[in-house]
Scaffold this motif. Structure first.
Motif, short mmCIF file in Angstrom:
data_model
loop_
_atom_site.label_atom_id
_atom_site.label_comp_id
_atom_site.label_asym_id
_atom_site.label_seq_id
_atom_site.Cartn_x
_atom_site.Cartn_y
_atom_site.Cartn_z
N THR A 37 0.87 -1.18 0.00
CA THR A 37 0.00 0.00 0.00
C THR A 37 0.91 1.23 0.00
OG1 THR A 37 -0.01 -0.01 2.40
CG2 THR A 37 -1.94 -0.99 1.32
N CYS A 38 0.33 2.38 -0.25
CA CYS A 38 1.13 3.61 -0.21
C CYS A 38 1.50 3.90 1.25
CB CYS A 38 0.33 4.78 -0.79
SG CYS A 38 1.08 6.38 -0.42
N PRO A 39 2.81 4.08 1.57
CA PRO A 39 3.20 4.32 2.96
C PRO A 39 2.62 5.62 3.52
CG PRO A 39 5.15 4.05 1.54
CD PRO A 39 3.96 4.08 0.65
N LYS A 40 2.21 6.55 2.63
CA LYS A 40 1.71 7.84 3.13
C LYS A 40 0.21 7.82 3.37
CE LYS A 40 5.41 10.84 1.74
NZ LYS A 40 6.34 9.84 1.15
N CYS A 41 -0.59 7.28 2.34
CA CYS A 41 -2.05 7.37 2.48
C CYS A 41 -2.72 6.00 2.56
CB CYS A 41 -2.63 8.19 1.34
SG CYS A 41 -2.55 7.32 -0.23
N SER A 42 -1.92 4.94 2.58
CA SER A 42 -2.41 3.56 2.64
C SER A 42 -3.26 3.14 1.45
CB SER A 42 -3.20 3.31 3.93
OG SER A 42 -2.44 3.67 5.04
N TYR A 76 4.81 3.73 -6.44
CA TYR A 76 4.26 4.99 -6.97
C TYR A 76 2.78 5.04 -6.60
CZ TYR A 76 2.40 8.54 -10.03
OH TYR A 76 1.74 9.65 -10.49
N CYS A 77 2.36 6.10 -5.92
CA CYS A 77 0.96 6.23 -5.51
C CYS A 77 0.26 7.20 -6.46
CB CYS A 77 0.88 6.71 -4.07
SG CYS A 77 -0.81 7.07 -3.58
N ARG A 78 -0.84 6.73 -7.03
CA ARG A 78 -1.56 7.60 -7.98
C ARG A 78 -2.36 8.68 -7.25
NH1 ARG A 78 -2.36 2.41 -9.90
NH2 ARG A 78 -0.77 1.94 -11.46
N ASN A 79 -2.67 8.47 -5.98
CA ASN A 79 -3.36 9.51 -5.21
C ASN A 79 -2.39 10.63 -4.83
OD1 ASN A 79 -5.53 7.85 -5.31
ND2 ASN A 79 -5.70 7.53 -3.08
N CYS A 80 -1.27 10.22 -4.19
CA CYS A 80 -0.30 11.22 -3.70
C CYS A 80 0.57 11.75 -4.83
CB CYS A 80 0.60 10.63 -2.63
SG CYS A 80 -0.25 9.90 -1.27
N LYS A 81 0.65 10.96 -5.89
CA LYS A 81 1.53 11.29 -7.02
C LYS A 81 2.99 11.41 -6.58
CE LYS A 81 -1.90 13.16 -10.16
NZ LYS A 81 -2.80 12.09 -9.75
#
Ligand SMILES: [Zn+2]
Length: 405
Positions: A37-42, A76-81
């Motif tokens: 998962t994205c470490p910043k926003c899960s 690579y997180c598509r939400n946080c970019k």
């Protein structure tokens, strides 16, 4: 190793077993993360790219060294970019080469084993073992509460000689709990600067301070803790008397001829030791030396007389009379150092007799702690790491002296 075994033996969660490798008696298990998962926003709205492999040392399995090998991914997180690197939750700190579980084992073993013994047992660099303990101690002593402190002891302690200069530390202790409250570098009022600031913030109510009779400490206490009773305890009074005695011995050594010099040489400890601790031969030698070197003999007996006040006087009034009597005899000897000692005693009589008024102030704890510090200096100072040395002093009350550093 199954997922459940990974958890129960190594405290690793969220990873799956892949395969084993065996290298020169080492067991290496390759594992992979279950879900990314994205470490910043899960978020699961991500793309994952493998980047490199890390090898982490874990607790031993039986007698075998055990390692985990894991692929580190970039996410690579598509939400946080943003692109971030996957971190491993079972490490003692992000860059660590050992697992948190091994870190805990090392810290548990440290009370019984030396750094070098642990480093040999796990085939780890000794610096990793030391660093592991240092991080743990740093966290443990991050915030030392002063709020309930009532009786403190201040002490300057000689550590070693660095490039011809004497190195001291100043240690403040809670004399009721035994805890170390502060370690400052150097000696005198300046070494207590940071402690003074902490005292002001803590709003604590310090009632008494045990310390030596140096002017620097006295004025520091008057400025920082004006309502506290200054106590010049047994330990510090005798320590000062020993310093005077040593001065007389050195002065005498300069004044005498070669033959007498040989007689006095290497007898420093004979004069500084307590008479009752001497073997009969040494006692006889001391008696002879006292006769030959009259001034030194008088001073040595005056030290014993001073010590006996602490054994004989039952209360502050008796003690005050005995000290006054001691001072008048000291003046009659006409020995400069003894007259100085008498002046110091008279100027500080209130603080010296306060020792009898303050129950609970035991110099035994003071002396015991000083012995522990000297032991620590012999063991730990070799690391030449002031921060680690300081942390080890904070931890001294919880340290068994028999264990190795
Ligand atoms: Zn994100």
């Amino acid at each position: 190793m199954s997922t459940s075994l990974l958890y129960h033996t190594q405290n690793i969660v969220g990873f799956q077993h892949q395969s084993y490798k065996f290298e020169k008696g080492k067991v290496i298990e390759l594992i992979n993360r279950n879900v990314f998962t994205c470490p910043k926003c899960s978020s699961h709205n991500i793309s994952v790219f493998p980047s490199r492999t890390r090898r982490i040392q874990c607790d031993k399995i039986g007698k075998k060294l055990f390692y985990i090998e894991v692929n580190i991914h970039r996410i690579y997180c598509r939400n946080c970019k943003v692109v971030s690197t996957d971190s491993l939750p079972f490490l003692s700190h992000p860059k660590s080469r050992i697992s948190s579980s091994l870190k805990r084992t090392i810290i548990e073993l440290r009370s019984e084993m030396s750094i070098s013994a642990i480093s040999k047992y796990f085939e780890l660099d000794w610096r990793i073992v030391k660093d592991c303990e240092k991080r743990y101690l740093k966290k443990k002593f991050k915030a030392i509460k002063l709020k309930n402190v009532r009786i403190i002891g201040i002490d300057e302690i000689y550590v070693t000689r660095v490039k011809g200069k004497e190195k001291y530390i100043t240690v403040v202790r809670d004399l009721e709990s035994g805890a170390v409250l502060y370690v400052g570098s150097g000696k005198g009022a300046k070494s207590l600067d940071r402690f003074g600031k902490r005292l002001r913030h803590s709003k604590c109510n310090v009632k008494a301070i045990a310390m030596d009779m140096s002017k620097a400490y006295i004025s520091w206490v008057e400025e920082n803790l004006p309502n506290a009773q200054k106590v010049f305890d047994h330990f510090h009074v005798i320590k000062l008397m020993n310093d005077k005695l040593d001065k007389i011995r050195r002065r005498t050594a300069k004044e005498i001829d070669e033959e007498q010099k040989t007689l006095l040489k290497n007898q420093r400890f004979l004069f500084l030791r307590n008479v009752e601790d001497l073997e009969p031969d040494a006692k006889q030698l001391l008696d002879n030396l006292r006769k030959v070197f009259k001034g030194l003999g008088d001073a040595s007996m005056m030290k014993e007389a001073l010590r006996s006040i602490y054994h004989m006087a039952g209360n502050a009034v008796e003690a005050e009379a005995a000290f006054k009597n001691w001072c008048s005899i000291a003046r009659q000897t006409q020995i400069k150092e003894l007259i100085d000692m008498a002046k110091t005693i008279e100027n500080n009589l209130d603080g010296i007799t306060a020792y009898w008024k303050m129950s609970g102030l035991t110099n035994a704890s003071m002396e015991g702690f000083n012995n522990k510090i000297r032991w620590l200096i012999r063991q730990a100072y070799g690391f030449r790491d002031d921060e680690y040395f300081t942390l080890k002093i904070y931890n001294l009350p919880n340290t068994k002296v028999e264990a190795n550093i």
